[in-house]
Design an enzyme around this catalytic site. Structure first.
Site, mmCIF file in Angstrom:
data_model
loop_
_atom_site.group_PDB
_atom_site.id
_atom_site.type_symbol
_atom_site.label_atom_id
_atom_site.label_comp_id
_atom_site.label_asym_id
_atom_site.label_seq_id
_atom_site.Cartn_x
_atom_site.Cartn_y
_atom_site.Cartn_z
ATOM 1 N N LEU A 29 0.826 -1.209 0.000
ATOM 2 C CA LEU A 29 0.000 0.000 0.000
ATOM 3 C C LEU A 29 0.854 1.250 0.000
ATOM 4 O O LEU A 29 0.459 2.286 -0.531
ATOM 5 C CB LEU A 29 -0.907 0.012 1.237
ATOM 6 C CG LEU A 29 -2.098 -0.938 1.207
ATOM 7 C CD1 LEU A 29 -2.770 -0.962 2.573
ATOM 8 C CD2 LEU A 29 -3.096 -0.515 0.133
ATOM 9 N N THR A 34 -3.928 5.344 4.034
ATOM 10 C CA THR A 34 -2.558 4.889 3.769
ATOM 11 C C THR A 34 -1.630 6.099 3.790
ATOM 12 O O THR A 34 -0.557 6.064 4.398
ATOM 13 C CB THR A 34 -2.488 4.155 2.420
ATOM 14 O OG1 THR A 34 -3.263 2.955 2.518
ATOM 15 C CG2 THR A 34 -1.057 3.809 2.054
ATOM 16 N N GLU A 88 1.498 6.758 6.282
ATOM 17 C CA GLU A 88 2.859 6.942 5.752
ATOM 18 C C GLU A 88 3.411 8.325 6.088
ATOM 19 O O GLU A 88 4.601 8.477 6.367
ATOM 20 C CB GLU A 88 2.894 6.698 4.241
ATOM 21 C CG GLU A 88 2.507 5.282 3.804
ATOM 22 C CD GLU A 88 3.349 4.178 4.443
ATOM 23 O OE1 GLU A 88 4.469 4.457 4.916
ATOM 24 O OE2 GLU A 88 2.871 3.029 4.478
ATOM 25 N N HIS A 92 4.869 8.185 9.426
ATOM 26 C CA HIS A 92 6.268 7.702 9.412
ATOM 27 C C HIS A 92 7.217 8.822 8.998
ATOM 28 O O HIS A 92 8.288 9.008 9.587
ATOM 29 C CB HIS A 92 6.434 6.561 8.407
ATOM 30 C CG HIS A 92 5.911 5.229 8.851
ATOM 31 N ND1 HIS A 92 6.160 4.694 10.088
ATOM 32 C CD2 HIS A 92 5.157 4.314 8.181
ATOM 33 C CE1 HIS A 92 5.588 3.494 10.164
ATOM 34 N NE2 HIS A 92 4.974 3.243 9.031
ATOM 35 N N TRP A 114 2.955 -0.844 17.501
ATOM 36 C CA TRP A 114 3.448 -1.996 18.289
ATOM 37 C C TRP A 114 4.971 -2.008 18.396
ATOM 38 O O TRP A 114 5.552 -2.906 18.983
ATOM 39 C CB TRP A 114 2.924 -3.313 17.702
ATOM 40 C CG TRP A 114 3.474 -3.659 16.344
ATOM 41 C CD1 TRP A 114 4.533 -4.487 16.074
ATOM 42 C CD2 TRP A 114 2.999 -3.189 15.069
ATOM 43 N NE1 TRP A 114 4.758 -4.544 14.715
ATOM 44 C CE2 TRP A 114 3.834 -3.772 14.074
ATOM 45 C CE3 TRP A 114 1.975 -2.344 14.668
ATOM 46 C CZ2 TRP A 114 3.654 -3.513 12.699
ATOM 47 C CZ3 TRP A 114 1.797 -2.085 13.301
ATOM 48 C CH2 TRP A 114 2.628 -2.670 12.346
ATOM 49 N N ASP A 128 7.326 2.056 20.661
ATOM 50 C CA ASP A 128 7.146 2.963 19.520
ATOM 51 C C ASP A 128 7.704 4.353 19.816
ATOM 52 O O ASP A 128 7.470 5.299 19.055
ATOM 53 C CB ASP A 128 5.666 3.050 19.114
ATOM 54 C CG ASP A 128 4.813 3.745 20.166
ATOM 55 O OD1 ASP A 128 5.308 3.967 21.296
ATOM 56 O OD2 ASP A 128 3.646 4.071 19.867
ATOM 57 N N VAL A 176 6.917 6.463 21.948
ATOM 58 C CA VAL A 176 5.885 7.416 22.376
ATOM 59 C C VAL A 176 5.308 6.889 23.688
ATOM 60 O O VAL A 176 4.983 5.706 23.785
ATOM 61 C CB VAL A 176 4.773 7.533 21.312
ATOM 62 C CG1 VAL A 176 3.608 8.372 21.827
ATOM 63 C CG2 VAL A 176 5.320 8.140 20.021
ATOM 64 N N ASP A 195 -8.874 1.112 6.763
ATOM 65 C CA ASP A 195 -9.023 2.576 6.750
ATOM 66 C C ASP A 195 -10.187 3.037 7.635
ATOM 67 O O ASP A 195 -10.084 4.051 8.332
ATOM 68 C CB ASP A 195 -9.261 3.073 5.315
ATOM 69 C CG ASP A 195 -7.954 3.284 4.560
ATOM 70 O OD1 ASP A 195 -6.915 2.756 5.022
ATOM 71 O OD2 ASP A 195 -7.961 3.971 3.513
HETATM 72 ZN ZN LIG Z 1 3.858 1.647 8.307
#
Ligand SMILES: [Zn+2]
Length: 420
Positions: free
Chosen positions: A203, A238, A242, A245, A253, A261, A263, A300
């Site tokens: 994706l 998606t 992204e 990131h 996880w 993570d 956080v 989504d």
């Molecule tokens: Zn990802």
């Protein structure tokens, strides 16, 4: 405390050793027959490959972590809270078929989804379970299609390119004009978003802050845009995942069993959630996975929040010295100013500091244009020189307002500009 965060970050970034189990999982993933059904994001695989190819990347990313930890531990950070950063976006559409040439309307809808998701104005924000409702955050990050190119020309923020490549992989060819893709725009001023036909059931994937500017940005499958055909990944989330990131967020996880993570307000959870899990799904002694977080792997329709901690982590990048600080002052989202007196002549940037670019029509006299710069009292400024090809050097001019005349011997156009 600071040291601890730094050490965790270093370990996380692969300066420690990867477990054999993780290695097996990665290998299994490359076998199409063994691919888990569900969301597939290749960001961590791309990171591992980049780290293997470039040993200095881990150090650069560790620096980003160090800067993030410093910002988050400083009271001055509070100054930025409430200030919205609007990021100019350039969308590179690489298409081999008509369907892959997504419409302007789909791109606009994608920007709209990003803006709603990042500001907690998404219509499904109310679905966040009570346990996490107080953590759901407006990140104060917004997005706008670029209105000017890196050289100052006007743009729609959408670059369309037909290509012979029918399917793309994670090797970043899509980010290179030489390899059939389209080169990135200045990554310190724009979010580069490539929309293309990703193969292998992918994706999307993103590059974390600290990576190479030439490959900086986000790649998404064309059919994952809102209204696309990649059901149940057809609501534009998606891109939200992204871009998370790209703004330094990890998978919820922590890409390990009950991982970290980076956080603090997201519960530790065992692994990725797929589909649309019922709440609570209890793992790792938590009170329920935050499976509705954009950084999980759910459908989504089943992800609808960033946490306050994630928002702070993202915003640290915009602080002074941060990896994405250049975006705060980017003019990429501001249209170049057009002249008021002569609509045919475009002049940019205005104000200008070094070079003033002119976009001039063909001369009626069939000769070249002469360009002369005057101060407001009418004295000619010899320090400003025209190169005959649309560029006026203004670096030597004192700061202030000037008048410029553009003449071909028959007609003379006048325009004001500011030297910065
Ligand atoms: Zn990802």
């Amino acid at each position: 405390m600071k040291k601890n965060v730094y050490a965790i970050a270093l370990a996380f970034l692969g300066l420690g050793s990867f477990s054999a189990q993780a290695q097996d999982q990665r290998m299994a993933k490359t076998d199409p027959a063994l691919i888990t059904p569900g969301r597939t994001c290749a960001t961590m695989e791309v990171l591992e490959a980049q780290m293997a190819a470039d040993p200095s990347l881990a150090q650069r990313m560790a620096k980003v972590e160090q800067q993030t930890a410093e910002v988050l531990s400083s009271p001055a950070t509070a100054n930025r809270i409430g200030a919205v950063v609007t990021i100019p976006v350039v969308v590179h559409v690489l298409y081999n078929t008509t369907a892959q040439n997504v419409s302007d309307a789909m791109i606009t809808a994608q920007l709209d989804v990003l803006n709603k998701d990042f500001s907690k104005t998404n219509t499904d924000a109310g679905l966040v379970p009570t346990m996490f409702a107080g953590l759901a955050a407006n990140t104060n990050v917004q997005f706008v299609l670029a209105k000017r190119t890196p050289t100052g020309a006007a743009t729609t923020g959408i670059v369309r390119k037909q290509t012979k490549v029918s399917s793309w992989s994670t090797n970043d060819a899509v980010k290179s004009s030489k390899r059939g893709g389209d080169d990135a725009w200045d990554a310190t001023k724009y979010l580069n978003l490539w929309v293309c036909n990703l193969g292998q059931g992918l994706l999307g994937y993103a590059q974390f802050p600290g990576g190479s500017p030439a490959t900086d940005g986000v790649v998404v499958l064309y059919s994952s845009l809102p209204g696309g055909t990649a059901k149940p990944y057809d609501k534009g989330r998606t891109a939200t995942h992204e871009v998370g990131h790209w703004l330094n967020l990890r998978h919820i996880w922590g890409d390990a069993s009950c991982g970290n993570d980076l956080v603090s307000d997201t519960p530790t959870q065992q692994t990725a959630n797929y589909g649309c899990p019922a709440f609570p799904h209890v793992t790792c002694n938590n009170q329920g996975d935050m499976s509705m977080n954009y950084m999980d792997y759910t459908d989504d329709a089943c992800m609808y929040m960033f946490s306050t901690g994630q928002a702070s982590r993202m915003n640290a990048l915009f602080a002074s010295g941060g990896a994405r600080a250049g975006l705060v002052t980017s003019q990429g989202g501001v249209a170049p100013r057009m002249t008021a007196t002569a609509a045919e002549v475009a002049m940019y940037p205005n104000p200008a500091s070094n070079v003033l670019n002119l976009s001039l029509p063909a001369t009626k006299a069939g000769k070249g244009w002469t360009v002369t710069v005057y101060d407001l009292r009418g004295h000619e400024m010899k320090q400003a020189t025209y190169n005959g090809q649309g560029q006026v050097q203004v670096a030597q001019l004192p700061k202030g307002l000037y008048q410029m005349t553009v003449s071909d011997g028959q007609q003379t156009l006048r325009q004001r500009f500011e030297k910065q």
